[in-house]
Design a protein around this motif. Structure first.
Motif: not given
Length: 335
Positions: A156-174
């Motif tokens: 299991h891996y929860a994610g760190a600060a950059r993963h939160l931003v990756h999610d934001v960016v990906q949601r914008i791009l999609t």
């Protein structure tokens, strides 16, 4: 301080994260002697980790005119340092251990993962679960027998600060975000683009850039995401997704601790953010038969390292010592 310097009665605690290295020297009663802060000390996240750690440690000793030969114990908690039971391959461990081979220093010393010092600091050596999320991420349980179990042992891996931003960016791009969302505008400004097409080009360019630089550049935007979490649907959904993964990791570990309720503390720039904590508290209070309780850390990770260093030097870490470390930590954290 003069007595400690003359008798060689001080210990060294080190917190080496992906963003900062912090060093504290305290006497055997836990009183503050000196501290220093420098660049990131994790070779997983910093190409110059060894230089940063050595320079920060040297400055902490020099500022108080402390002789390395007088140290009674050293404990360093380092991001990227793998525990014996870690599912990873300890690829950085020997490199990190060499950071502390200092001329004249002969005291007992040990290097552990930074989640270990965070746990000991937050829960004063008691059983429970620590959530670490900042540049990196780990969830660690230490039970009443002293066994250490991390979420990675459950794949299991929860994610760190950059993963939160990756999610934001990906949601914008999609196209999952409205152009009127305040985080949408903040993201365009941060990445220096005018539209989604420009953002996509920046992301592609960064995919071939230096990995450590890229991780930091994404992670540096996370505070803007959490700051907008109460007014931006995009920030809220991305943060809740990361919190849900974090809560799942805590639930995996909680049954290994006998305490009822299981204390859960959080540390790191992301995990200690109020927006993150509110959502994690909500997530942990529902959907599980095991009671868990968010608690405020008594000591920050640097204090945990100093506490373990005192134990290594044979000092009984009673409440008087803990109170002194709380005061010392306040000075160090203010740097």
């Amino acid at each position: 301080m003069d007595y400690a310097r003359a008798q060689g009665t001080f210990v060294i605690g080190i917190d080496g994260g992906g963003t900062h290295t912090r060093v504290a020297c305290v006497d055997l009663d836990g009183h503050y002697l000196s501290s220093a802060s420098g660049g990131g000390g994790s070779p997983m996240h910093n190409d110059d980790a060894e230089v940063n750690v050595r320079a920060t440690l040297a400055r902490a000793l020099e500022d108080a005119d402390l002789d390395p030969a007088g140290a009674a114990g050293l404990v360093a908690g380092m991001a990227g340092f793998d525990r014996p039971s870690s599912p990873t391959e300890a690829r950085y461990n020997r490199d990190v251990e060499r950071f502390f081979e200092i001329d004249g220093m002969t005291c007992p010393g040990t290097v552990v993962n930074d989640a270990v010092i965070a746990h000991h600091g937050a829960l004063s050596g008691h059983a429970g679960v620590i959530v670490v999320a900042g540049t990196g991420s780990m969830i660690l349980a230490i039970n009443e027998r002293g066994d250490e179990i991390e979420n990675g042992q459950f794949d299991h891996y929860a994610g760190a600060a950059r993963h939160l931003v990756h999610d934001v960016v990906q949601r914008i791009l999609t196209g999952e975000s409205s152009p009127t969302d305040p985080l949408y505008s903040a993201a365009k400004a941060y990445f220096g683009v005018d539209d989604v097409h420009g953002l996509r080009e920046v992301v592609l360019q960064r995919s071939s850039a230096n990995r450590n630089d890229t991780k930091r550049s994404y992670g540096d935007f996370a505070p803007q995401v959490t700051a907008l979490a109460e007014e931006s649907p995009l920030a809220d959904v991305a943060l809740r997704a990361l919190v849900a993964r974090t809560a799942q990791g805590v639930r995996l570990l909680a049954p290994l601790v006998d305490t009822d309720p299981v204390p859960v503390a959080c540390t790191g720039s992301l995990a200690s953010d109020p927006s993150f904590l509110r959502r994690l508290d909500q997530a942990l209070s529902s959907g599980t038969p095991r009671r868990m309780q968010l608690v405020s850390p008594r000591l920050h990770p640097l204090g945990g390292a100093a506490l373990l260093a005192l134990t290594l030097a044979g000092v009984d870490s009673n409440d008087t010592v803990l109170v002194a470390l709380e005061s010392a930590l306040g000075i160090c954290q203010g740097e």
